[in-house]
Motif scaffolding. Structure first.
Motif, PDB file in Angstrom:
ATOM      1  N   GLY A  58      39.064  40.657  43.928  1.00  0.00           N
ATOM      2  CA  GLY A  58      38.866  41.816  43.051  1.00  0.00           C
ATOM      3  C   GLY A  58      37.395  41.976  42.695  1.00  0.00           C
ATOM      4  O   GLY A  58      36.840  43.074  42.749  1.00  0.00           O
ATOM      5  N   TYR A  59      36.779  40.853  42.365  1.00  0.00           N
ATOM      6  CA  TYR A  59      35.368  40.894  42.004  1.00  0.00           C
ATOM      7  C   TYR A  59      34.515  41.363  43.178  1.00  0.00           C
ATOM      8  O   TYR A  59      33.627  42.206  43.032  1.00  0.00           O
ATOM      9  N   TYR A  60      34.803  40.846  44.367  1.00  0.00           N
ATOM     10  CA  TYR A  60      34.020  41.234  45.548  1.00  0.00           C
ATOM     11  C   TYR A  60      34.141  42.737  45.804  1.00  0.00           C
ATOM     12  O   TYR A  60      33.149  43.428  46.019  1.00  0.00           O
ATOM     13  N   GLU A  93      36.147  46.492  56.964  1.00  0.00           N
ATOM     14  CA  GLU A  93      36.515  45.205  57.551  1.00  0.00           C
ATOM     15  C   GLU A  93      36.884  44.194  56.471  1.00  0.00           C
ATOM     16  O   GLU A  93      37.923  43.536  56.522  1.00  0.00           O
ATOM     17  N   ILE A  94      36.046  44.135  55.455  1.00  0.00           N
ATOM     18  CA  ILE A  94      36.265  43.128  54.420  1.00  0.00           C
ATOM     19  C   ILE A  94      37.468  43.502  53.548  1.00  0.00           C
ATOM     20  O   ILE A  94      38.271  42.654  53.169  1.00  0.00           O
ATOM     21  N   SER A  95      37.629  44.792  53.327  1.00  0.00           N
ATOM     22  CA  SER A  95      38.747  45.171  52.473  1.00  0.00           C
ATOM     23  C   SER A  95      40.080  45.007  53.224  1.00  0.00           C
ATOM     24  O   SER A  95      41.080  44.587  52.645  1.00  0.00           O
ATOM     25  N   ASP A  96      40.092  45.268  54.530  1.00  0.00           N
ATOM     26  CA  ASP A  96      41.297  44.998  55.332  1.00  0.00           C
ATOM     27  C   ASP A  96      41.647  43.513  55.302  1.00  0.00           C
ATOM     28  O   ASP A  96      42.811  43.130  55.189  1.00  0.00           O
ATOM     29  N   HIS A  97      40.612  42.713  55.411  1.00  0.00           N
ATOM     30  CA  HIS A  97      40.783  41.264  55.410  1.00  0.00           C
ATOM     31  C   HIS A  97      41.451  40.788  54.102  1.00  0.00           C
ATOM     32  O   HIS A  97      42.428  40.054  54.111  1.00  0.00           O
ATOM     33  N   PHE A  98      40.902  41.269  52.993  1.00  0.00           N
ATOM     34  CA  PHE A  98      41.463  40.855  51.699  1.00  0.00           C
ATOM     35  C   PHE A  98      42.857  41.441  51.486  1.00  0.00           C
ATOM     36  O   PHE A  98      43.739  40.779  50.945  1.00  0.00           O
TER      37      PHE A  98
END
Lengths: 231, 194
Positions: free
Chosen positions: A92-94, A131-136
């Motif tokens: 969430g923070y990221y 990419e990063i949001s899909d990952h999380f």
């Protein structure tokens, strides 16, 4: 433990912890610990906020010391639900703070430069964000619920933690690319100060993500694999 | 410690050189490649040795003398020929040194040490070569390794090695990062990428 003296212990004061490694400030909100801790020791602060002290120490040690590797006993004792809560808060923070701040700073830097540079960097960052949001999202929607299910004694025959490991993609490459582009290749823009700040921020985010991945790969995955064996 | 990569087709000779160097204590072995496989350059590249000891027999006849190419593909700037049989003098003189399996361990050690002590003529040049720039442009356009290989009449392994070198020299690993790099350096126009 031979290196015990070089790592944090429960009797250390909270302010000494932060003074030793100010990067740990970033972790406090994920434990709901606020500043103004006066003379509180780590143990007291943890008790006050209902955090397992050993777990808190382990995270801080992993974060601060490159050579630290939790011993078997510490890793065994980690409560999976607590670990997932921490990882989830980090996500969430990221997403809500870190990435947005980086994007804001990046836009401020490129808005006065060449148009083609702005276009390509904006596109690059959007891709990275996705990419990063899909990952999380995958971890939040598939992996964590599965693990919490396993912890609660529910068998799930469709999924195994090995599947997660196979798909656990590297989310650091693009960030490091962005850092190198900003340091080495983007021509001078009028926003030197902003650019410096952004580079600092990326360094710090990079470290944060690296330690985050370590927690998943060293602690979370082996733990879940062990639970699966007990079925 | 001086790290050494050994590329030698005969396992017994490779083992002998490896043990000889280990016994000398000042050397460590980065990697040993014996079988004749097309990946050996990549293995040397990823082990980052100070010195590459290679039996030129591992290379095709017409490539044996092209030490510059070995340097480019392995990233190792000190290349020593290992002689176990006949070696053409024209080939031998291209290498930074030649060691012969008849040499004593001390002789081998002194040749290798001397080589490391000699300053490299220039620090590694991080500018992309024109071939690398061409490949970078293809990557930025979204071409696959196979397509790049066909277009430039290269093997896929050579394309991969060039891509590794591009990543090492620029410090950029992702395709989209390389695209940004290509635009910032005017190697490609923004309208050329979809």
């Amino acid at each position: 433990m031979t290196h015990a003296t070089r790592h944090y212990t429960a009797d250390m004061k909270m302010f000494a912890l932060v003074e030793t490694d100010h990067r740990l400030l970033l972790l406090l909100p994920r434990f709901n610990i606020e500043l103004g801790f006066g003379e509180q020791s780590i143990r007291t602060a943890c008790q006050k906020h209902d955090i397992d002290t050993d777990f808190f120490l382990m995270i801080c040690n992993i974060y601060s010391f490159e050579d630290y590797m939790p011993d078997e006993e510490t890793a065994q004792k980690v409560d999976v639900c607590q670990l997932i809560a921490y990882l989830s808060k980090s996500h969430g923070y990221y997403l809500n703070h870190r990435l947005q701040a980086i994007n804001r700073e990046l836009q401020a830097i490129i808005k006065n430069g060449e148009k083609a540079h702005a276009t390509i960097l904006t596109r690059f960052f959007k891709e990275y964000e996705k990419e990063i949001s899909d990952h999380f999202t995958y971890e939040e929607n598939v992996v964590f619920p599965y693990i919490l299910g396993v912890a609660g004694g529910h068998k799930n025959t469709d999924y195994r933690i090995d599947k997660f490991e196979e798909n656990h993609t590297n989310i650091n490459d693009k960030l490091s690319d962005l850092k190198n582009i900003l340091i080495k290749y983007l021509p001078e823009t009028s926003a030197l100060e902003e650019r410096m700040n952004l580079i600092f921020n990326i360094f710090s985010f990079e470290l944060d993500l690296r330690k985050h991945t370590l927690l998943e790969d060293w602690i979370l995955v082996p733990k879940v694999r062990q639970m699966e064996l007990l079925w | 410690m001086i790290s050494v990569a050994i590329v030698e087709p005969y396992p017994v000779i490779a083992k002998g050189i490896e043990q000889t160097l280990r016994d000398l204590k000042t050397f460590e072995i980065a990697t040993v490649v014996t079988e004749h496989c097309q990946f050996f350059l990549e293995r040397v590249l990823s082990s980052h040795p100070d010195i590459l000891i290679i039996n030129p027999m591992m290379l095709d006849l017409k490539k044996r003398a092209r030490v510059e190419e070995l340097i480019e593909l392995t990233g190792c700037h000190r290349v020593v020929a290992l002689q176990s049989g006949f070696l053409e003098i024209e080939v031998a003189r291209r290498y930074h040194a030649v060691i012969d399996i008849a040499n004593t361990p001390e002789r081998i050690a002194s040749k290798l040490r001397k080589l490391v002590e000699t300053e490299l003529s220039e620090p590694e040049n991080n500018e992309l070569s024109s071939r690398e720039q061409e490949i970078l442009v293809c990557v930025a356009k979204g071409m696959m390794n196979k397509e790049i290989a066909e277009k430039h009449k290269l093997s896929i392994h050579t394309v991969i090695t060039h891509r590794k070198n591009i990543a090492r020299k620029t410090g950029i690993k992702s395709v989209s990062g390389l695209t940004v790099f290509a635009i910032l350096n005017n190697l490609i126009g923004i309208e050329e990428i979809e």
